[in-house]
Design a protein around this motif. Sequence first.
Motif, PDB file in Angstrom:
ATOM      1  N   ILE A  73      14.265  22.629  -6.396  1.00  0.00           N
ATOM      2  CA  ILE A  73      13.702  22.287  -7.727  1.00  0.00           C
ATOM      3  C   ILE A  73      14.862  21.985  -8.529  1.00  0.00           C
ATOM      4  O   ILE A  73      14.741  21.082  -9.556  1.00  0.00           O
ATOM      5  N   ASP A 110       3.489  23.007  -0.975  1.00  0.00           N
ATOM      6  CA  ASP A 110       3.123  22.749  -2.444  1.00  0.00           C
ATOM      7  C   ASP A 110       2.478  24.065  -2.954  1.00  0.00           C
ATOM      8  O   ASP A 110       2.424  24.266  -4.104  1.00  0.00           O
ATOM      9  N   ASP A 145      15.659  18.344  -8.153  1.00  0.00           N
ATOM     10  CA  ASP A 145      14.908  17.229  -8.612  1.00  0.00           C
ATOM     11  C   ASP A 145      14.949  17.158  -9.901  1.00  0.00           C
ATOM     12  O   ASP A 145      14.534  16.112 -10.413  1.00  0.00           O
ATOM     13  N   ARG A 146      15.088  18.283 -10.643  1.00  0.00           N
ATOM     14  CA  ARG A 146      15.202  18.242 -12.373  1.00  0.00           C
ATOM     15  C   ARG A 146      16.442  17.379 -12.689  1.00  0.00           C
ATOM     16  O   ARG A 146      16.314  16.561 -13.553  1.00  0.00           O
ATOM     17  N   HIS A 203       6.016  25.416  -4.071  1.00  0.00           N
ATOM     18  CA  HIS A 203       7.007  24.529  -4.784  1.00  0.00           C
ATOM     19  C   HIS A 203       6.458  23.442  -5.077  1.00  0.00           C
ATOM     20  O   HIS A 203       5.893  22.594  -4.181  1.00  0.00           O
ATOM     21  N   THR A 204       6.504  23.132  -6.447  1.00  0.00           N
ATOM     22  CA  THR A 204       6.124  21.647  -6.745  1.00  0.00           C
ATOM     23  C   THR A 204       7.191  20.935  -7.653  1.00  0.00           C
ATOM     24  O   THR A 204       7.977  21.630  -8.078  1.00  0.00           O
ATOM     25  N   HIS A 205       7.150  19.512  -7.505  1.00  0.00           N
ATOM     26  CA  HIS A 205       8.170  18.777  -8.236  1.00  0.00           C
ATOM     27  C   HIS A 205       7.779  17.348  -8.396  1.00  0.00           C
ATOM     28  O   HIS A 205       6.565  16.944  -8.007  1.00  0.00           O
ATOM     29  N   SER A 206       8.714  16.528  -8.831  1.00  0.00           N
ATOM     30  CA  SER A 206       8.513  14.989  -8.962  1.00  0.00           C
ATOM     31  C   SER A 206       8.478  14.503  -7.617  1.00  0.00           C
ATOM     32  O   SER A 206       9.226  15.021  -6.702  1.00  0.00           O
ATOM     33  N   GLN A 214       8.800  21.012 -12.351  1.00  0.00           N
ATOM     34  CA  GLN A 214       9.365  21.657 -11.363  1.00  0.00           C
ATOM     35  C   GLN A 214       8.953  23.211 -11.472  1.00  0.00           C
ATOM     36  O   GLN A 214       9.174  23.953 -12.359  1.00  0.00           O
ATOM     37  N   ARG A 215       8.354  23.756 -10.247  1.00  0.00           N
ATOM     38  CA  ARG A 215       7.870  24.948 -10.229  1.00  0.00           C
ATOM     39  C   ARG A 215       8.010  25.588  -8.947  1.00  0.00           C
ATOM     40  O   ARG A 215       7.864  24.740  -8.073  1.00  0.00           O
ATOM     41  N   GLY A 252       8.091  27.832 -13.725  1.00  0.00           N
ATOM     42  CA  GLY A 252       8.575  26.855 -14.056  1.00  0.00           C
ATOM     43  C   GLY A 252       8.126  25.943 -15.367  1.00  0.00           C
ATOM     44  O   GLY A 252       7.417  26.884 -16.007  1.00  0.00           O
TER      45      GLY A 252
END
Length: 587
Positions: free
Chosen positions: A377, A322, A380-381, A325-328, A298-299, A199
């Motif tokens: 993801i 996490d 979130d984007r 998947h990671t995000h805000s 976002q990954r 990402g």
Amino acid sequence: MQYHLNGFRPGDPAHHPATDTKSDTDVLIVGTGPAGLTLAAYLAQFPHIRTRIIERRDGPLVMGQADGIACRTMEMFQAFGFAHRVAHEAYHVNETTFWNPDDTGQITRTGRIDDVEEGLSEQPHVILSQARVHDFYLDLMRKAPTRLEPEYGTEITGLTIADTVTAHTNNGDIETRYVIGCDGARSAVRRALNIPLQGAAENAAWGVMDILATTDFPDIRLKSAIQSRDQGSLLIIPREGGYMVRFYIELAKLNPDERVADRDLTADDLIAAARRILAPHTLDVKEVVWWSVYEIGQRVTDRFANTAPGDTTPPQVFIAGDACHTHSPKAGQGMNVSMQDAFNLGWKLQGVIEGRAPASLLHSYSAERQAVAQDLIDFDRDFARAFAAKGKDPKAFQSHFQKHARYTAGVETRYAPSQLTGPADHQSLATGYTIGKRFHSAPVIRWADAHKMQLGHTITANGRWRLFHFVGDTDHTGALGTLIATYTPANADPDAIIDLRTIVQTPHRMTTAGTTHAPVKGTLGLQDMEKLFCPDPSADIFDTRGIDRKIGALVLVRPDQYVSHVLPPGQQDVLVNWLNQILGSGP
């Protein structure tokens, strides 16, 4: 809550007698975050599964970063038995307000809406520290038959995968059948599998802080999205306890080769930015409880297990939360989706380890949850960009928020057709129970004691499938009970694998019940009188969930509360064929 089945036992019914377990390890969980503790609390209930959980920190979490708990997650907490404890302590998000600049540039309230639409869930959207959620899970683990406790100060240094998995740690090697990496964005388990997070960052710096403060901003105790004309955006999340509040604060754009750490930002910088956005309202910060700065990004990994898609070898190592998947944090989905990862994997591991399902079932974890993470993801984007956007339409973000409210409530996950998710051939029999989506609870009256309750609350986190039999012109309970018995191990209770619950259309005072609705269970041969339900006249479940009144419906629900199939009650052969591919043909 049912207890005393195998004899009277005084004291706390949630505190189960300790049970000796075998000494070898079946499941090693790495990390005591939300995903790790969800999985540990689930598996701790099964005495024949030896579970260990390790954590590199020296002790339990005290100050949690995540705090948003979606309606869907509260439904899961209900299955674990502590939703009421969360609801008691938490801040309840009832309404959301939206603030935008007026013609003079001063922020003004432009919208105020219900945070969750009416009837979406019987559970609320709440705010509570991640650390307190951990406490509830740890308490559950201590009371479970295996008395599971985390092993702190233990860190993974590598993995060796053969017939079994050897986890190398700073405290020695651990040999186990399965390893689950729930160890965060810098996951050692993921690195050992050589699975990269893929990402990009948005090159935007944001700050977050929990504060105790006074202000003349009128919506400080409401969830509020504020978009100023030229000072950035601010999201206010009131916290539990009545006084604390969390701010998510837009700080600055970053250069392509710049990291947020390069800015040397402090808590005072966050406070100053918040004051600029809130102006002309005042903000007097009395105490900064916790603060941090982060970059929006976002990954997601392309798989959640050591085996690749299409590989026929059952996986032995998994990653969750996490770690994959990671995000805000602004949409409040990270902790929620992480726990749902673990709930999805838990019942599958249990079924395979106890010999109730083939090992190939474990492939479905990565297939189902990776797709969910990718949707997260993408969402979130879009959410992060919409919140930070500076447009001419003051209602733009409010419209975006309302459009995606079901997603943020956690109820829009829908698993694609698969070994576990049936075709929609008979969906018309129960239009309110969409195949592949979570079982949407509704009020009913339990026939035996006239207790008004939620039907979904019969789905506890104990590894059992549920078969809800909505009776049409003919009651098939007896035939269904005989069918289910073919999947029940010798000397086990008749609902040990598949729990049959019958819902009739007649009012509870006019309903009569035979012995087929009260199966005999336990060492004493007691009748379970809590299997038959009648409509609640205030909201008839046959109407609210679109059940065909003439034919009726069978709604098969997975152990993680998702609808697996909808079938006509008279087609037991179709049900048998479906269950055989998941559970085999019986013991």
